[in-house]
Scaffold this motif. Structure first.
Motif, PDB file in Angstrom:
ATOM      1  N   ASP A 232       0.858  -1.185   0.000  1.00 14.93           N
ATOM      2  CA  ASP A 232       0.000   0.000   0.000  1.00 14.93           C
ATOM      3  C   ASP A 232       0.895   1.236   0.000  1.00 14.93           C
ATOM      4  N   GLN A 233       0.291   2.407   0.102  1.00 18.56           N
ATOM      5  CA  GLN A 233       1.057   3.651   0.069  1.00 18.56           C
ATOM      6  C   GLN A 233       2.011   3.751   1.255  1.00 18.56           C
ATOM      7  N   SER A 234       1.570   3.261   2.415  1.00 18.79           N
ATOM      8  CA  SER A 234       2.431   3.311   3.608  1.00 18.79           C
ATOM      9  C   SER A 234       3.693   2.480   3.406  1.00 18.79           C
ATOM     10  N   HIS A 235       3.531   1.324   2.765  1.00 17.63           N
ATOM     11  CA  HIS A 235       4.684   0.467   2.472  1.00 17.63           C
ATOM     12  C   HIS A 235       5.670   1.192   1.557  1.00 17.63           C
ATOM     13  N   LEU A 236       5.148   1.822   0.508  1.00 23.16           N
ATOM     14  CA  LEU A 236       6.000   2.601  -0.389  1.00 23.16           C
ATOM     15  C   LEU A 236       6.732   3.691   0.374  1.00 23.16           C
ATOM     16  N   SER A 237       6.017   4.409   1.226  1.00 23.58           N
ATOM     17  CA  SER A 237       6.614   5.532   1.963  1.00 23.58           C
ATOM     18  C   SER A 237       7.723   5.055   2.897  1.00 23.58           C
ATOM     19  N   ARG A 238       7.493   3.925   3.576  1.00 29.60           N
ATOM     20  CA  ARG A 238       8.523   3.395   4.485  1.00 29.60           C
ATOM     21  C   ARG A 238       9.786   3.010   3.717  1.00 29.60           C
ATOM     22  N   GLU A 239       9.604   2.303   2.597  1.00 30.22           N
ATOM     23  CA  GLU A 239      10.754   1.879   1.808  1.00 30.22           C
ATOM     24  C   GLU A 239      11.494   3.081   1.201  1.00 30.22           C
ATOM     25  N   PHE A 240      10.723   4.070   0.755  1.00 28.08           N
ATOM     26  CA  PHE A 240      11.344   5.248   0.165  1.00 28.08           C
ATOM     27  C   PHE A 240      12.179   5.984   1.208  1.00 28.08           C
ATOM     28  N   LYS A 241      11.639   6.150   2.404  1.00 28.16           N
ATOM     29  CA  LYS A 241      12.369   6.854   3.457  1.00 28.16           C
ATOM     30  C   LYS A 241      13.588   6.059   3.900  1.00 28.16           C
ATOM     31  N   ARG A 242      13.480   4.739   3.861  1.00 33.78           N
ATOM     32  CA  ARG A 242      14.606   3.875   4.231  1.00 33.78           C
ATOM     33  C   ARG A 242      15.828   4.162   3.367  1.00 33.78           C
ATOM     34  N   TYR A 243      15.617   4.361   2.070  1.00 34.54           N
ATOM     35  CA  TYR A 243      16.737   4.569   1.151  1.00 34.54           C
ATOM     36  C   TYR A 243      17.106   6.033   0.943  1.00 34.54           C
ATOM     37  N   SER A 244      16.121   6.915   0.992  1.00 36.66           N
ATOM     38  CA  SER A 244      16.383   8.316   0.654  1.00 36.66           C
ATOM     39  C   SER A 244      16.571   9.198   1.877  1.00 36.66           C
ATOM     40  N   GLY A 245      16.078   8.741   3.040  1.00 36.83           N
ATOM     41  CA  GLY A 245      16.161   9.555   4.247  1.00 36.83           C
ATOM     42  C   GLY A 245      15.075  10.609   4.323  1.00 36.83           C
ATOM     43  N   THR A 246      14.134  10.594   3.381  1.00 37.08           N
ATOM     44  CA  THR A 246      13.052  11.573   3.382  1.00 37.08           C
ATOM     45  C   THR A 246      11.771  10.904   2.882  1.00 37.08           C
ATOM     46  N   THR A 247      10.651  11.564   3.040  1.00 39.17           N
ATOM     47  CA  THR A 247       9.384  10.990   2.590  1.00 39.17           C
ATOM     48  C   THR A 247       9.188  11.257   1.099  1.00 39.17           C
ATOM     49  N   PRO A 248       8.344  10.464   0.444  1.00 34.10           N
ATOM     50  CA  PRO A 248       8.057  10.734  -0.971  1.00 34.10           C
ATOM     51  C   PRO A 248       7.514  12.142  -1.198  1.00 34.10           C
TER      52      PRO A 248
END
Length: 273
Positions: A232-248
Motif C-alpha cells: 500500500d502507500q504506507s509500504h512505499l513511503s517506508r521503503e522510500f524513506k529507508r533509502y532516501s532519508g526523506t518521505t516521498p
C-alpha cells in the motif's frame, strides 16, 4: 551539473548500463551534493577535488578512480571549483566478476586495480576538452576486459528479468526466468554482487519511485504503490524513506523546486543540498 550519457557497445550491454560525463562549476566555496541510492554500481574517475563525508568521521579525499557500491542511504560529497567526472554504470551482478574483485562491498570504497592506470591519459584528454576520446578510451578498456570474462547466462537472464519488471518480480519468478532453482540463483547472485536478489530488487524498485517523483512530482502515491507492487502507500513511503532519508512527499516538493531551476541536461541523481 551538466550530464551526458553514452551507450555501451553491444558487447557490453549485458554488463554496463551506460558511460557518463558530468561537469559543473561549484565556485570557490566548498559545496555539497547528494547522490541517491539506485540499483547500480559505479566506477568514478574525477578531475579536480571531491570529498566524502557519508561513511567516515570527517572529510577525506577520495582517489580517482573509486567505486560506488550499492547504497542503502544517500551519500554526501563535497567539492569546490570546477569538477569533471567520467562514470561507468554497471549492473551489480557483473562488475566484481568483470574486474576480478571480491564482492560484498557497498557504499564508497577504494580499490587497487589496473583500471586506475587510465587516470593519467583520461586527465590529459579531459583537460583538453576531448571528452569523447576519453569515453572511447574507457569503453575500449572494458571491451578488452570483457573478452577475458565468460558470460554467466544465469545472472544475465536474472538481471534482465529484474530490470524489466522494475524490481517487482518475486525471487521465485526471477529464478524461473534464469532457468535456475531459487537456491542456485541466490548463491550465485550473492557471490557475484555481494547482495541478495531481494536486496537489489528493492533498490531497483526504489529507483523507479524516485524517477517517477522527479518527472511527475504530483503523481498519485497510492496508484504508484499499486503499479510497483507495494502492499500500500504506507509500504512505499517506508521503503522510500529507508533509502532516501526523506518521505516521498518531501522529495517531490524538492524535485519540483529543482526542476524549476535546472535545465534538461542536468544530472537529476545529484540533488544539491
Amino acid at each position: 551539473m551538466q550530464h551526458q550519457e553514452f551507450e555501451p557497445p553491444e558487447e557490453l550491454k549485458d554488463i554496463i548500463k551506460c558511460f557518463w560525463y558530468n561537469t559543473g562549476d561549484f565556485g570557490e566555496q566548498q559545496s555539497a551534493f547528494e547522490v541517491q541510492p539506485d540499483g547500480y554500481v559505479e566506477i568514478i574517475f574525477y578531475f579536480d577535488s571531491i570529498f566524502s563525508a557519508s561513511y567516515k568521521g570527517g572529510l577525506q579525499p577520495l582517489p580517482s578512480p573509486f567505486m560506488m557500491g550499492l547504497l542503502n542511504q544517500p551519500a554526501i560529497f563535497y567539492t569546490k571549483n570546477r569538477l569533471e567526472i567520467i562514470g561507468v554504470r554497471f549492473f551489480p551482478w557483473t562488475v566484481f566478476d568483470l574486474l576480478d574483485l571480491p564482492s560484498g562491498k557497498g557504499g564508497m570504497h577504494v580499490f587497487e586495480h589496473p583500471v586506475a592506470r587510465l587516470q593519467p591519459s583520461l586527465n590529459e584528454l579531459v583537460n583538453t576538452d576531448k571528452v569523447d576520446e576519453a569515453i572511447t578510451v574507457v569503453k575500449q578498456y572494458f571491451l578488452d576486459t570483457r573478452l577475458q570474462l565468460a558470460t554467466n547466462n544465469m545472472l544475465s537472464k536474472a538481471g534482465s528479468a529484474m530490470r524489466k519488471a522494475n524490481g517487482t518480480m518475486p525471487v521465485s519468478q526471477v529464478a524461473e526466468a534464469a532457468h535456475a532453482t531459487v537456491r542456485t540463483l541466490e548463491r550465485n547472485f550473492k557471490q557475484s554482487s555481494g547482495h541478495t536478489v531481494k536486496d537489489v530488487s528493492a533498490l531497483i524498485r526504489f529507483e523507479q519511485v524516485r524517477n517517477q517523483l522527479w518527472h511527475n512530482p504530483d503523481i498519485n502515491l497510492a496508484g504508484l504503490a499499486h503499479e510497483l507492487g507495494y502492499t500500500d502507500q504506507s509500504h512505499l513511503s517506508r521503503e522510500f524513506k529507508r533509502y532516501s532519508g526523506t518521505t516521498p512527499a518531501a522529495f517531490a516538493r524538492k524535485a519540483n523546486k529543482r526542476k524549476q531551476a535546472v535545465s534538461s541536461n542536468d544530472f537529476v541523481a545529484f540533488i544539491q543540498s
